[in-house]
Scaffold this motif. Structure first.
Motif, mmCIF file in Angstrom:
data_model
loop_
_atom_site.group_PDB
_atom_site.id
_atom_site.type_symbol
_atom_site.label_atom_id
_atom_site.label_comp_id
_atom_site.label_asym_id
_atom_site.label_seq_id
_atom_site.Cartn_x
_atom_site.Cartn_y
_atom_site.Cartn_z
ATOM 1 N N ASN A 245 0.861 -1.179 0.000
ATOM 2 C CA ASN A 245 0.000 0.000 0.000
ATOM 3 C C ASN A 245 0.898 1.230 0.000
ATOM 4 O O ASN A 245 1.986 1.206 0.568
ATOM 5 C CB ASN A 245 -0.884 0.018 1.248
ATOM 6 N N THR A 246 0.413 2.269 -0.643
ATOM 7 C CA THR A 246 1.208 3.501 -0.628
ATOM 8 C C THR A 246 0.493 4.546 0.210
ATOM 9 O O THR A 246 -0.714 4.726 0.123
ATOM 10 C CB THR A 246 1.442 4.042 -2.048
ATOM 11 N N ILE A 247 1.284 5.210 1.044
ATOM 12 C CA ILE A 247 0.763 6.217 1.969
ATOM 13 C C ILE A 247 1.510 7.526 1.699
ATOM 14 O O ILE A 247 2.739 7.528 1.623
ATOM 15 C CB ILE A 247 1.009 5.781 3.438
ATOM 16 N N ILE A 248 0.757 8.591 1.549
ATOM 17 C CA ILE A 248 1.386 9.889 1.281
ATOM 18 C C ILE A 248 1.456 10.686 2.579
ATOM 19 O O ILE A 248 0.444 10.864 3.267
ATOM 20 C CB ILE A 248 0.616 10.662 0.189
ATOM 21 N N ILE A 249 2.664 11.142 2.913
ATOM 22 C CA ILE A 249 2.888 11.865 4.178
ATOM 23 C C ILE A 249 3.322 13.300 3.894
ATOM 24 O O ILE A 249 3.459 13.690 2.736
ATOM 25 C CB ILE A 249 3.969 11.158 5.043
ATOM 26 N N ASP A 250 3.510 14.078 4.984
ATOM 27 C CA ASP A 250 4.150 15.397 4.927
ATOM 28 C C ASP A 250 3.265 16.442 4.216
ATOM 29 O O ASP A 250 3.581 16.894 3.113
ATOM 30 C CB ASP A 250 5.509 15.256 4.203
ATOM 31 N N TRP A 251 2.209 16.894 4.898
ATOM 32 C CA TRP A 251 1.168 17.705 4.280
ATOM 33 C C TRP A 251 1.120 19.187 4.650
ATOM 34 O O TRP A 251 0.131 19.857 4.291
ATOM 35 C CB TRP A 251 -0.208 17.079 4.596
ATOM 36 N N PRO A 252 2.081 19.769 5.364
ATOM 37 C CA PRO A 252 1.854 21.155 5.811
ATOM 38 C C PRO A 252 1.676 22.171 4.682
ATOM 39 O O PRO A 252 1.022 23.182 4.863
ATOM 40 C CB PRO A 252 3.103 21.479 6.638
ATOM 41 N N GLN A 253 2.236 21.898 3.533
ATOM 42 C CA GLN A 253 2.225 22.906 2.462
ATOM 43 C C GLN A 253 1.113 22.668 1.440
ATOM 44 O O GLN A 253 1.145 23.236 0.357
ATOM 45 C CB GLN A 253 3.583 22.961 1.770
ATOM 46 N N TRP A 254 0.112 21.858 1.790
ATOM 47 C CA TRP A 254 -0.970 21.559 0.841
ATOM 48 C C TRP A 254 -1.655 22.845 0.375
ATOM 49 O O TRP A 254 -1.622 23.871 1.051
ATOM 50 C CB TRP A 254 -2.003 20.628 1.467
ATOM 51 N N ALA A 255 -2.271 22.748 -0.788
ATOM 52 C CA ALA A 255 -3.004 23.898 -1.337
ATOM 53 C C ALA A 255 -4.381 23.465 -1.782
ATOM 54 O O ALA A 255 -4.601 22.302 -2.129
ATOM 55 C CB ALA A 255 -2.241 24.483 -2.519
ATOM 56 N N ASN A 256 -5.275 24.404 -1.751
ATOM 57 C CA ASN A 256 -6.628 24.137 -2.239
ATOM 58 C C ASN A 256 -6.626 24.112 -3.757
ATOM 59 O O ASN A 256 -5.879 24.844 -4.401
ATOM 60 C CB ASN A 256 -7.585 25.201 -1.711
ATOM 61 N N LYS A 257 -7.495 23.278 -4.297
ATOM 62 C CA LYS A 257 -7.703 23.154 -5.734
ATOM 63 C C LYS A 257 -7.972 24.511 -6.403
ATOM 64 O O LYS A 257 -7.654 24.714 -7.574
ATOM 65 C CB LYS A 257 -8.930 22.253 -5.892
ATOM 66 N N LYS A 258 -8.556 25.437 -5.640
ATOM 67 C CA LYS A 258 -8.911 26.737 -6.213
ATOM 68 C C LYS A 258 -7.787 27.768 -6.078
ATOM 69 O O LYS A 258 -7.945 28.915 -6.487
ATOM 70 C CB LYS A 258 -10.190 27.270 -5.558
ATOM 71 N N PRO A 260 -4.729 30.038 -6.915
ATOM 72 C CA PRO A 260 -4.348 30.532 -8.243
ATOM 73 C C PRO A 260 -3.235 29.723 -8.925
ATOM 74 O O PRO A 260 -3.194 29.650 -10.157
ATOM 75 C CB PRO A 260 -3.888 31.976 -7.979
ATOM 76 N N ASN A 261 -2.336 29.124 -8.127
ATOM 77 C CA ASN A 261 -1.265 28.318 -8.730
ATOM 78 C C ASN A 261 -1.548 26.819 -8.673
ATOM 79 O O ASN A 261 -0.637 26.000 -8.854
ATOM 80 C CB ASN A 261 0.064 28.567 -8.013
ATOM 81 N N ALA A 262 -2.793 26.479 -8.424
ATOM 82 C CA ALA A 262 -3.128 25.069 -8.193
ATOM 83 C C ALA A 262 -2.635 24.175 -9.322
ATOM 84 O O ALA A 262 -2.005 23.143 -9.081
ATOM 85 C CB ALA A 262 -4.632 24.923 -8.016
ATOM 86 N N GLU A 263 -2.896 24.584 -10.533
ATOM 87 C CA GLU A 263 -2.560 23.728 -11.665
ATOM 88 C C GLU A 263 -1.055 23.480 -11.749
ATOM 89 O O GLU A 263 -0.615 22.349 -11.964
ATOM 90 C CB GLU A 263 -3.085 24.355 -12.966
ATOM 91 N N ALA A 264 -0.287 24.537 -11.560
ATOM 92 C CA ALA A 264 1.172 24.388 -11.606
ATOM 93 C C ALA A 264 1.664 23.468 -10.491
ATOM 94 O O ALA A 264 2.568 22.647 -10.698
ATOM 95 C CB ALA A 264 1.841 25.761 -11.494
#
Ligand SMILES: Nc1ncnc2c1ncn2[C@@H]1O[C@H](COP(=O)(O)OP(=O)(O)OP(=O)(O)O)[C@@H](O)[C@H]1O
Ligand SMILES: [Mg+2]
Length: 297
Positions: A245-258, A260-264
């Motif tokens: 199984n793969t687990i993704i860690i280290d989330w402090p810098q997450w961004a919302n889909k909306k 302005p730079n989401a796509e990049a």
């Protein structure tokens, strides 16, 4: 350096009694109004007589939890060990953890330790340690802290911990491909311990294709159902369990889909993963194709 510092806090933590924590708390509160907190104020906030305060400050100073400032007046502030102890104490009092164990990881911006819950489960506690490397962040936060460097690193670390906890809280109920969030205080996050290896150190694996497909599926679910982009995704922040199984860690810098730079940011995340699989396992996937799949497919 980081580890050494937390180790000091952990050793000191065991030697503190409830009244010592009241003194540390009084300094933490007093520092909002004072450059460094005078004994009189510590006494006022904590409710202890001044001679008792002096006695306890001496103990806290020897344990290297506080800083003592001379100059125009004598005052005290907490160092990062002192803040560590306060966070640990709050988490212990809230029955989130009971004890702290061995170090398991040192990142650029955190120290990660094993901890034990009151139910004797092993979990993870992550101490965020920001602000010593990131100039941009520091500048942005300066107005909150009136240019006081020692407060801005702390504030940044607390913001990072809260942000990481918020992300885990939002993602975990939707898809359990992140550690389960268990608690948060000040600059610390407590979460499920993932028994697994960082993808970056895995040289050979039976079905790398299946792993890549799963990562892309996870990124897609988190993007579509939680509207969250990791924004620092790479082989260093993906753990692979013995069951693959793969687990993704280290989330402090997450961004919302909306954002302005989401796509990049999404594109960079995907590109990091694809580049790794290409170099390590010679699997080629088209960036735009994968991006389309995640956003629309
Ligand atoms: N929940 C967890 N279970 C098991 N190991 C973990 C867990 N969280 C973190 N670790 C270990 O600690 C290391 C550092 O944690 P993490 O990646 O969250 O922070 P970081 O590396 O400091 O952040 P950055 O990537 O900005 O340097 C990880 O690479 C991993 O080996
Ligand atoms: Mg990391």
């Amino acid at each position: 350096m980081g580890l050494e510092m937390s180790q000091k806090a952990i050793n000191a933590f065991k030697k503190l009694d409830p009244d010592d924590f009241k003194i540390l708390e009084a300094i933490e509160r007093g520092i909002r109004a004072y450059e460094h907190v005078p004994i009189k104020i510590i006494s006022l906030i904590s409710g202890f007589p001044e001679d008792e305060v002096v006695f306890r400050l001496d103990k806290l100073n020897k344990l290297e939890l506080i800083l003592r400032w001379g100059g125009s007046y004598l005052g005290f502030e907490l160092n990062s060990n002192g803040h560590d102890c306060l966070a640990l104490n709050t988490l212990v009092c809230a029955n989130v953890i009971e004890a702290i164990g061995m170090p398991i990881g040192v990142g650029k911006e955190s120290d990660v330790y094993e901890a034990l819950t009151p139910e004797s489960e092993t979990v993870v506690i992550k101490f965020h340690r920001l602000g010593r490397t990131s100039f941009r962040q520091t500048r942005r936060l300066r107005s909150y802290t009136a240019g006081r460097k020692h407060l801005s690193w702390l504030l940044e670390s607390q913001i990072a911990a809260r942000r990481e906890y918020v992300a885990l809280k939002r993602i975990y109920p939707v898809i359990s491909s992140v550690p389960e969030p268990l608690g948060q205080n000040r600059h610390c996050v407590v979460m499920e311990l993932i028994e697994g290896e960082e993808l970056s150190i895995i040289l050979e694996i039976e079905e790398p294709n299946a792993i890549l497909t799963e990562i892309i599926e996870i990124v897609k679910t988190i993007y579509r159902s939680c509207e969250i982009i990791h924004a620092d995704l790479s082989e260093f922040n993906i753990l692979v369990t013995p069951e693959y199984n793969t687990i993704i860690i280290d989330w402090p810098q997450w961004a919302n889909k909306k954002h302005p730079n989401a796509e990049a940011m999404l594109k960079r995340d995907i590109n990091n993963v694809l580049t790794f699989f290409q170099k390590r396992f010679e699997i080629y996937e088209d960036l735009i194709k994968v991006q389309n799949f995640i956003q629309r497919g």
